[in-house]
Design a protein around this motif. Structure first.
Motif, PDB file in Angstrom:
ATOM      1  N   GLY A  31       0.796  -1.222   0.000  1.00 20.93           N
ATOM      2  CA  GLY A  31       0.000   0.000   0.000  1.00 20.93           C
ATOM      3  C   GLY A  31       0.827   1.270   0.000  1.00 20.93           C
ATOM      4  O   GLY A  31       0.291   2.368  -0.084  1.00 20.93           O
ATOM      5  N   ASP A  32       2.140   1.127   0.098  1.00 19.92           N
ATOM      6  CA  ASP A  32       3.041   2.277   0.104  1.00 19.92           C
ATOM      7  C   ASP A  32       3.787   2.434  -1.216  1.00 19.92           C
ATOM      8  O   ASP A  32       4.815   3.099  -1.273  1.00 19.92           O
ATOM      9  N   GLY A  33       3.265   1.817  -2.271  1.00 16.87           N
ATOM     10  CA  GLY A  33       3.868   1.959  -3.589  1.00 16.87           C
ATOM     11  C   GLY A  33       3.669   3.366  -4.143  1.00 16.87           C
ATOM     12  O   GLY A  33       2.875   4.157  -3.621  1.00 16.87           O
ATOM     13  N   LYS A  34       4.371   3.666  -5.214  1.00  8.24           N
ATOM     14  CA  LYS A  34       4.326   5.011  -5.798  1.00  8.24           C
ATOM     15  C   LYS A  34       2.912   5.431  -6.191  1.00  8.24           C
ATOM     16  O   LYS A  34       2.474   6.541  -5.876  1.00  8.24           O
ATOM     17  N   ALA A  35       2.181   4.557  -6.861  1.00 10.09           N
ATOM     18  CA  ALA A  35       0.820   4.897  -7.294  1.00 10.09           C
ATOM     19  C   ALA A  35      -0.104   5.103  -6.098  1.00 10.09           C
ATOM     20  O   ALA A  35      -0.945   6.025  -6.100  1.00 10.09           O
ATOM     21  N   GLU A  36       0.037   4.266  -5.075  1.00 13.27           N
ATOM     22  CA  GLU A  36      -0.818   4.384  -3.895  1.00 13.27           C
ATOM     23  C   GLU A  36      -0.533   5.673  -3.125  1.00 13.27           C
ATOM     24  O   GLU A  36      -1.461   6.345  -2.671  1.00 13.27           O
ATOM     25  N   VAL A  37       0.729   6.004  -2.988  1.00 14.23           N
ATOM     26  CA  VAL A  37       1.071   7.246  -2.285  1.00 14.23           C
ATOM     27  C   VAL A  37       0.605   8.456  -3.095  1.00 14.23           C
ATOM     28  O   VAL A  37       0.070   9.416  -2.536  1.00 14.23           O
ATOM     29  N   ARG A  38       0.759   8.412  -4.394  1.00 16.15           N
ATOM     30  CA  ARG A  38       0.274   9.509  -5.250  1.00 16.15           C
ATOM     31  C   ARG A  38      -1.233   9.714  -5.043  1.00 16.15           C
ATOM     32  O   ARG A  38      -1.701  10.848  -4.883  1.00 16.15           O
ATOM     33  N   ALA A  39      -1.994   8.630  -5.030  1.00 15.33           N
ATOM     34  CA  ALA A  39      -3.440   8.724  -4.820  1.00 15.33           C
ATOM     35  C   ALA A  39      -3.757   9.264  -3.421  1.00 15.33           C
ATOM     36  O   ALA A  39      -4.661  10.084  -3.245  1.00 15.33           O
ATOM     37  N   PHE A  40      -2.989   8.813  -2.417  1.00 22.00           N
ATOM     38  CA  PHE A  40      -3.173   9.288  -1.044  1.00 22.00           C
ATOM     39  C   PHE A  40      -2.929  10.801  -0.967  1.00 22.00           C
ATOM     40  O   PHE A  40      -3.699  11.531  -0.334  1.00 22.00           O
ATOM     41  N   LEU A  41      -1.865  11.257  -1.605  1.00 20.66           N
ATOM     42  CA  LEU A  41      -1.556  12.691  -1.600  1.00 20.66           C
ATOM     43  C   LEU A  41      -2.673  13.493  -2.264  1.00 20.66           C
ATOM     44  O   LEU A  41      -3.035  14.571  -1.789  1.00 20.66           O
TER      45      LEU A  41
END
Length: 146
Positions: A31-41
């Motif tokens: 859940g801490d992958g680049k795409a997931e973090v981008r979506a979280f941000l």
């Protein structure tokens, strides 16, 4: 404190991930992958923070909410910049940002064996909840615990 704190941007991901991986007590998951973090941000614009000293990223934290509770994930400060108030400043800004959005309670998950993090959050008023247990449930295709 010589570092400058600002909003976490997608282009900060690689340096933040490197810091998290190098920090004892920080656990990353799928859940801490680049795409997931981008979506979280994108969902929590302006709440997550990084600190730079010159060109070097020296601290990072993910911060967001679900409309009811606020959450801070992966607050880490590089060893070269610890004990200067940087972690406290980032935590305070995260919590203030959540409060400004009407969020009344924040939560942070800490490994039970991470004495430094437990002491840090306790010094900011965090209270250990012995009446709760966190359960992680992988979802179909997610392949992880994050």
């Amino acid at each position: 404190m010589t570092a400058t704190v600002r909003a976490f941007r997608p282009e900060d991901y690689a340096a933040a991930r490197a810091l998290w991986l190098a920090t004892d007590g920080v656990g990353l998951s799928p859940g801490d992958g680049k795409a997931e973090v981008r979506a979280f941000l994108a969902r929590n614009e302006g709440l997550s923070l990084v600190a730079h000293d010159g060109d070097a990223l020296v601290a990072a934290a993910l911060c967001g909410h679900d409309g009811r509770r606020g959450y801070i994930y992966h607050l880490a400060v590089a060893p070269t910049h610890r004990r200067r108030g940087l972690g406290r400043a980032i935590a305070a800004r995260c919590l203030d940002g959540l409060a400004a959005m009407g969020i009344r309670r924040g939560q942070v998950s800490v490994f039970a064996t991470n004495a430094l993090a437990l002491a840090f959050w306790a010094s900011l008023g965090g209270q250990t909840r012995s009446d709760l247990v966190v359960l992680s449930i992988p979802l179909g295709g997610a392949g992880g615990s994050g």
